[in-house]
Design an enzyme around this catalytic site. Structure first.
Site, mmCIF file in Angstrom:
data_model
loop_
_atom_site.group_PDB
_atom_site.id
_atom_site.type_symbol
_atom_site.label_atom_id
_atom_site.label_comp_id
_atom_site.label_asym_id
_atom_site.label_seq_id
_atom_site.Cartn_x
_atom_site.Cartn_y
_atom_site.Cartn_z
ATOM 1 N N THR A 127 4.929 28.001 8.748
ATOM 2 C CA THR A 127 6.368 28.037 8.459
ATOM 3 C C THR A 127 7.103 26.854 9.084
ATOM 4 O OG1 THR A 127 8.371 29.285 9.003
ATOM 5 C CG2 THR A 127 6.503 29.647 10.431
ATOM 6 N N ASP A 128 8.237 26.492 8.485
ATOM 7 C CA ASP A 128 9.080 25.432 9.065
ATOM 8 C C ASP A 128 9.677 25.855 10.403
ATOM 9 O OD1 ASP A 128 10.975 27.259 8.145
ATOM 10 O OD2 ASP A 128 12.109 25.817 6.943
ATOM 11 N N GLU A 129 9.675 27.181 10.682
ATOM 12 C CA GLU A 129 10.296 27.652 11.930
ATOM 13 C C GLU A 129 9.572 27.141 13.168
ATOM 14 O OE1 GLU A 129 11.676 31.599 12.302
ATOM 15 O OE2 GLU A 129 12.355 31.705 10.230
ATOM 16 N N TYR A 152 8.366 35.217 17.053
ATOM 17 C CA TYR A 152 7.681 35.033 15.758
ATOM 18 C C TYR A 152 7.264 33.579 15.579
ATOM 19 C CZ TYR A 152 7.301 33.773 10.842
ATOM 20 O OH TYR A 152 6.877 33.225 9.661
ATOM 21 N N LYS A 156 3.502 31.734 15.399
ATOM 22 C CA LYS A 156 3.017 30.933 14.276
ATOM 23 C C LYS A 156 2.627 29.528 14.760
ATOM 24 C CE LYS A 156 2.875 31.922 10.452
ATOM 25 N NZ LYS A 156 1.847 32.639 9.642
HETATM 26 P P1 NAD Z 1 5.200 39.852 4.666
HETATM 27 O O1 NAD Z 1 5.656 40.461 5.949
HETATM 28 O O2 NAD Z 1 5.891 40.210 3.400
HETATM 29 O O3 NAD Z 1 3.658 40.186 4.449
HETATM 30 C C1 NAD Z 1 2.716 40.142 5.491
HETATM 31 C C2 NAD Z 1 1.451 40.872 5.021
HETATM 32 O O4 NAD Z 1 0.460 40.774 6.058
HETATM 33 C C3 NAD Z 1 1.682 42.370 4.766
HETATM 34 O O5 NAD Z 1 1.059 42.738 3.552
HETATM 35 C C4 NAD Z 1 1.012 43.028 5.959
HETATM 36 O O6 NAD Z 1 0.493 44.326 5.664
HETATM 37 C C5 NAD Z 1 -0.107 42.041 6.287
HETATM 38 N N1 NAD Z 1 -0.535 42.108 7.690
HETATM 39 C C6 NAD Z 1 0.264 42.064 8.784
HETATM 40 N N2 NAD Z 1 -0.498 42.177 9.900
HETATM 41 C C7 NAD Z 1 -1.793 42.271 9.484
HETATM 42 C C8 NAD Z 1 -3.029 42.407 10.172
HETATM 43 N N3 NAD Z 1 -3.082 42.477 11.512
HETATM 44 N N4 NAD Z 1 -4.177 42.463 9.453
HETATM 45 C C9 NAD Z 1 -4.137 42.393 8.084
HETATM 46 N N5 NAD Z 1 -2.983 42.299 7.384
HETATM 47 C C10 NAD Z 1 -1.827 42.230 8.084
HETATM 48 O O7 NAD Z 1 5.209 38.293 4.901
HETATM 49 P P2 NAD Z 1 5.515 37.097 3.882
HETATM 50 O O8 NAD Z 1 6.953 36.818 3.880
HETATM 51 O O9 NAD Z 1 4.801 37.365 2.620
HETATM 52 O O10 NAD Z 1 4.802 35.895 4.658
HETATM 53 C C11 NAD Z 1 3.415 35.625 4.460
HETATM 54 C C12 NAD Z 1 3.004 34.459 5.352
HETATM 55 O O11 NAD Z 1 3.765 33.311 5.000
HETATM 56 C C13 NAD Z 1 3.244 34.693 6.833
HETATM 57 O O12 NAD Z 1 2.164 34.127 7.537
HETATM 58 C C14 NAD Z 1 4.544 33.941 7.132
HETATM 59 O O13 NAD Z 1 4.561 33.491 8.456
HETATM 60 C C15 NAD Z 1 4.422 32.791 6.156
HETATM 61 N N6 NAD Z 1 5.719 32.227 5.685
HETATM 62 C C16 NAD Z 1 6.700 33.046 5.189
HETATM 63 C C17 NAD Z 1 7.871 32.474 4.695
HETATM 64 C C18 NAD Z 1 8.976 33.328 4.103
HETATM 65 O O14 NAD Z 1 10.037 32.813 3.785
HETATM 66 N N7 NAD Z 1 8.785 34.634 3.910
HETATM 67 C C19 NAD Z 1 8.041 31.091 4.723
HETATM 68 C C20 NAD Z 1 7.017 30.295 5.235
HETATM 69 C C21 NAD Z 1 5.857 30.876 5.697
HETATM 70 O O1 DAU Z 2 11.874 29.478 7.346
HETATM 71 C C1 DAU Z 2 10.776 30.275 6.998
HETATM 72 C C2 DAU Z 2 10.969 31.660 7.560
HETATM 73 O O2 DAU Z 2 11.991 32.286 6.779
HETATM 74 C C3 DAU Z 2 9.693 32.502 7.562
HETATM 75 O O3 DAU Z 2 8.773 31.916 8.435
HETATM 76 C C4 DAU Z 2 9.991 33.933 7.998
HETATM 77 O O4 DAU Z 2 8.820 34.724 7.867
HETATM 78 C C5 DAU Z 2 11.080 34.499 7.109
HETATM 79 O O5 DAU Z 2 11.416 35.803 7.547
HETATM 80 C C6 DAU Z 2 12.313 33.595 7.137
HETATM 81 O O6 DAU Z 2 12.939 33.622 8.438
HETATM 82 P P1 DAU Z 2 14.542 33.673 8.617
HETATM 83 O O7 DAU Z 2 14.839 34.220 9.944
HETATM 84 O O8 DAU Z 2 15.146 32.370 8.240
HETATM 85 O O9 DAU Z 2 14.879 34.723 7.428
HETATM 86 P P2 DAU Z 2 15.865 35.978 7.374
HETATM 87 O O10 DAU Z 2 15.876 36.421 5.943
HETATM 88 O O11 DAU Z 2 15.559 36.991 8.420
HETATM 89 O O12 DAU Z 2 17.270 35.327 7.709
HETATM 90 C C7 DAU Z 2 17.791 34.251 6.944
HETATM 91 C C8 DAU Z 2 19.106 33.827 7.580
HETATM 92 O O13 DAU Z 2 20.058 34.883 7.389
HETATM 93 C C9 DAU Z 2 19.021 33.611 9.082
HETATM 94 O O14 DAU Z 2 19.888 32.551 9.446
HETATM 95 C C10 DAU Z 2 19.537 34.916 9.678
HETATM 96 C C11 DAU Z 2 20.546 35.372 8.651
HETATM 97 N N1 DAU Z 2 20.704 36.843 8.509
HETATM 98 C C12 DAU Z 2 19.580 37.587 8.314
HETATM 99 C C13 DAU Z 2 19.658 38.959 8.165
HETATM 100 C C14 DAU Z 2 18.425 39.804 7.967
HETATM 101 C C15 DAU Z 2 21.957 37.412 8.537
HETATM 102 O O15 DAU Z 2 22.988 36.725 8.694
HETATM 103 N N2 DAU Z 2 22.068 38.768 8.379
HETATM 104 C C16 DAU Z 2 20.982 39.571 8.209
HETATM 105 O O16 DAU Z 2 21.133 40.825 8.094
#
Ligand code: NAD
Ligand code: DAU
Length: 338
Positions: A127-129, A152, A156
């Site tokens: 992730t970019d985070e 988190y 990562k």
């Molecule tokens: P998500 O939370 O929707 O899904 C995570 C999945 O992993 C779930 O199906 C969960 O059951 C499984 N899991 C969790 N712990 C586990 C374990 N110990 N063993 C086996 N399975 C397990 O997450 P997402 O948003 O789909 O993100 C997927 C990946 O992409 C993550 O690694 C996250 O860091 C990365 N990522 C997410 C975003 C985003 O915007 N959502 C952006 C960049 C990178």
């Molecule tokens: O940048 C990639 C990341 O994006 C991934 O690595 C993470 O898994 C994914 O959860 C996401 O992280 P963020 O923290 O950016 O996403 P989130 O949807 O939780 O929040 C997006 C923005 O909105 C953040 O600035 C916090 C804000 N927010 C979030 C929630 C849930 C609010 O203002 N109110 C809210 O209730």
């Protein structure tokens, strides 16, 4: 066989759907623990697909993972499985250390033991985070120092570095991707976009952290998944690939856009206490993947967000079953007797 970890989550399930369209003959093994975020119903449309197997298990359980490698012919891995929600990591960091750091190392080690030299490919989905927070200008590049803010993102970043260490020390075939915020279907409604769609639809207040001016670079999940596939196919081992959409938006702008689309009043917006350690701005420089692998984001944001809002509105039963927890029953119905 391609092992996809976390294939029942948001991005993992979208990735499996993409693979099925693009690679109908590929053998896929989906390993997922089915935590609260894992929803097998995301893959219900692929029921009966004989080239897609599912196994429930924990990536941090080394005996289980080693046994899986001994019994299945795994030669590629795309590693999504993780705890993924920043707010949950603030409430309880422990599980993030176990699943995200230990789980990644267990997978790396099992693959390293089972793959001979020159064999295999492991894509670490990050992730970019991991780069921390940007000021008002500048972009994250692959050589930007890691500076994570939350448990988190620190977990990562640790997993990323362990992957890189396996490449440098053992010549292990790993490639890392780092992507910005994804939006699209099947996202658990704790994350900003599905949460706001859900709550606005019910005329509930919309919690905005701080001043709402934090910026994220939103990318459609399908563009991210195509980027991962490009890296799986042609990414250079040991490298990191940023994936972003050059699409910076403040949170308040996203919320207003959703309200406008749904025809709801801005009176629903409620400014609440800020997230501790809240990163101010993320923005990606994706030049490397664009120039080296020819990948580019294809989904226009205004079309992508409108289609996403429509998807959640058109699938109220998916949303309801997630909220009520009924989606958990699907596993026992599908696999209970097996
Ligand atoms: P998500 O939370 O929707 O899904 C995570 C999945 O992993 C779930 O199906 C969960 O059951 C499984 N899991 C969790 N712990 C586990 C374990 N110990 N063993 C086996 N399975 C397990 O997450 P997402 O948003 O789909 O993100 C997927 C990946 O992409 C993550 O690694 C996250 O860091 C990365 N990522 C997410 C975003 C985003 O915007 N959502 C952006 C960049 C990178
Ligand atoms: O940048 C990639 C990341 O994006 C991934 O690595 C993470 O898994 C994914 O959860 C996401 O992280 P963020 O923290 O950016 O996403 P989130 O949807 O939780 O929040 C997006 C923005 O909105 C953040 O600035 C916090 C804000 N927010 C979030 C929630 C849930 C609010 O203002 N109110 C809210 O209730």
């Amino acid at each position: 066989m391609l092992l996809v970890t976390g294939g029942c989550g948001f991005i993992g399930s979208n990735f499996i759907h993409l693979l099925r369209r693009e690679r109908p003959d590929l053998e896929i093994l989906n390993l997922d623990l089915l935590t609260y975020a894992g929803n097998l119903e995301n893959l219900a449309a692929l029921e009966g697909d004989e080239k897609l197997q599912f196994v429930k298990g924990d990536i941090a359980d080394s005996r289980f993972v080693e046994n899986l490698f001994e019994t299945k012919d795994i030669d590629q891995i795309v590693h999504f499985a993780a705890e993924s929600h920043v707010d949950r990591s603030i409430l309880g960091p422990g599980i993030f250390i176990r699943s995200n750091i230990q789980g990644t190392q267990v997978l790396l080690e099992a693959a390293r033991k089972n793959w001979s030299e020159g064999e295999g490919r492991f894509v670490m989905v990050s992730t970019d985070e991991v780069y921390g927070s940007l000021g008002p200008t500048g972009l994250f590049r692959e050589d930007t120092p890691l500076d994570p803010s939350s448990p988190y993102s620190a977990s990562k970043a640790s997993a990323d570095l362990i992957c890189q260490s396996y490449f440098r020390t053992f010549g292990f075939p790993v490639v890392n991707t780092r992507c910005s915020n994804n939006y699209g279907p099947y996202q658990f409604p704790e994350k900003l976009i599905p949460l706001i769609i859900l709550r606005a639809g019910r005329d509930e207040s919309l919690p905005v952290y701080g001043d709402g001016l934090n910026i994220r670079d939103w990318i459609h999940v399908e563009d991210h998944c195509r980027g991962i596939l490009a890296v799986l196919d042609g990414g250079e081992l040991g490298k990191v690939y940023n994936i972003g959409s050059d699409n910076e938006r403040t949170n308040i702008e996203i919320i207003r856009l959703i309200l406008d689309n749904l025809g709801k009043s801005e009176d629903l917006i409620e400014f609440v206490k800020d997230r501790p350690g809240h990163d101010r701005r993320y923005a990606m420089d994706s030049t490397f993947i664009e120039q080296s692998l020819g990948w580019r984001p294809e989904v226009d944001f205004s079309e992508g967000i409108a289609a996403t809002i429509k998807w959640y509105r058109d699938n109220p039963e998916w949303l309801e079953r997630v909220i009520s927890g009924a989606y958990k029953e699907y596993y026992s119905r599908q696999y209970g007797s097996k």
